[in-house]
Design a protein around this motif. Structure first.
Motif, short mmCIF file in Angstrom:
data_model
loop_
_atom_site.label_atom_id
_atom_site.label_comp_id
_atom_site.label_asym_id
_atom_site.label_seq_id
_atom_site.Cartn_x
_atom_site.Cartn_y
_atom_site.Cartn_z
N THR A 132 0.81 -1.22 0.00
CA THR A 132 0.00 0.00 0.00
C THR A 132 0.84 1.27 0.00
O THR A 132 0.32 2.35 -0.22
N VAL A 133 2.13 1.15 0.24
CA VAL A 133 3.02 2.31 0.30
C VAL A 133 3.30 2.81 -1.11
O VAL A 133 3.67 2.04 -1.99
N GLU A 134 3.11 4.11 -1.29
CA GLU A 134 3.35 4.72 -2.60
C GLU A 134 4.34 5.86 -2.43
O GLU A 134 4.35 6.54 -1.42
N GLY A 135 5.13 6.08 -3.44
CA GLY A 135 6.08 7.19 -3.42
C GLY A 135 7.30 6.86 -4.23
O GLY A 135 7.53 5.72 -4.65
N ALA A 136 8.09 7.89 -4.42
CA ALA A 136 9.33 7.72 -5.16
C ALA A 136 10.33 6.95 -4.30
O ALA A 136 10.27 7.01 -3.08
N PRO A 137 11.23 6.23 -4.94
CA PRO A 137 12.27 5.54 -4.16
C PRO A 137 13.07 6.55 -3.34
O PRO A 137 13.25 7.70 -3.74
N ILE A 138 13.51 6.11 -2.17
CA ILE A 138 14.33 6.97 -1.33
C ILE A 138 15.71 6.35 -1.19
O ILE A 138 15.87 5.13 -1.26
N ALA A 139 16.69 7.20 -1.01
CA ALA A 139 18.06 6.73 -0.80
C ALA A 139 18.46 7.05 0.64
O ALA A 139 18.31 8.18 1.09
N VAL A 140 18.90 6.04 1.34
CA VAL A 140 19.36 6.21 2.72
C VAL A 140 20.72 5.54 2.82
O VAL A 140 20.88 4.40 2.39
N THR A 141 21.67 6.25 3.38
CA THR A 141 22.99 5.69 3.59
C THR A 141 23.20 5.54 5.09
O THR A 141 23.10 6.51 5.84
N PHE A 142 23.45 4.33 5.53
CA PHE A 142 23.72 4.08 6.94
C PHE A 142 25.22 4.14 7.15
O PHE A 142 25.98 3.49 6.44
N ASP A 143 25.65 4.93 8.13
CA ASP A 143 27.07 5.14 8.33
C ASP A 143 27.62 4.61 9.66
O ASP A 143 28.81 4.65 9.89
N ARG A 144 26.75 4.12 10.52
CA ARG A 144 27.22 3.54 11.77
C ARG A 144 26.14 2.63 12.37
O ARG A 144 24.99 2.70 11.97
N ILE A 145 26.54 1.81 13.30
CA ILE A 145 25.66 0.86 13.96
C ILE A 145 25.63 1.18 15.45
O ILE A 145 26.67 1.50 16.04
N MET A 146 24.45 1.11 16.05
CA MET A 146 24.30 1.32 17.48
C MET A 146 23.42 0.22 18.05
O MET A 146 22.83 -0.55 17.30
N SER A 147 23.29 0.18 19.36
CA SER A 147 22.41 -0.76 20.03
C SER A 147 22.03 -0.17 21.38
O SER A 147 22.54 0.89 21.78
N PHE A 148 21.14 -0.83 22.08
CA PHE A 148 20.77 -0.42 23.43
C PHE A 148 20.30 -1.65 24.19
O PHE A 148 19.95 -2.67 23.61
N ARG A 149 20.34 -1.55 25.50
CA ARG A 149 19.98 -2.69 26.35
C ARG A 149 18.47 -2.77 26.52
O ARG A 149 17.79 -1.76 26.63
N ARG A 150 17.97 -4.02 26.57
CA ARG A 150 16.58 -4.30 26.90
C ARG A 150 16.60 -5.43 27.91
O ARG A 150 17.28 -6.43 27.70
#
Length: 94
Positions: free
Chosen positions: A26-44
């Motif tokens: 159902t999602v409509e729209g132009a393609p998007i570009a995302v560049t991931f430059d680092r990784i993080m995490s958190f405690r649960r």
């Protein structure tokens, strides 16, 4: 990648995959570009630590995707952990 959580599963059930694909269609729209430059995490407590991909770009394309996907998930009846305020973490200084 998860823009909206659908739960913690050891193995994702086939019926959830089916409905998630319907919601995604159902999602409509132009393609998007995302560049991931680092990784993080958190405690649960008592749960695995999530892997969080972070981007130096602005959050607007992901925010639009988040809203459209949330609406699609609601309309298909998919149980989800949608929050109206999406916090896309990014670092504008990079």
């Amino acid at each position: 990648m998860s823009v909206i959580g659908i739960g913690d599963y050891d193995v994702l059930p086939e019926d959830v995959i089916f409905v998630a694909r319907q919601a995604g269609a159902t999602v409509e729209g132009a393609p998007i570009a995302v560049t991931f430059d680092r990784i993080m995490s958190f405690r649960r407590e008592d749960k695995a630590r999530p892997l969080v991909l972070c981007s130096k770009g602005g959050p607007m394309p992901l925010m639009r995707l988040h809203v459209q996907l949330g609406v699609g998930m609601q309309n298909t009846g998919l149980r989800h952990q949608y929050r109206s305020q999406f916090h896309a973490a990014y670092d504008a200084a990079l």
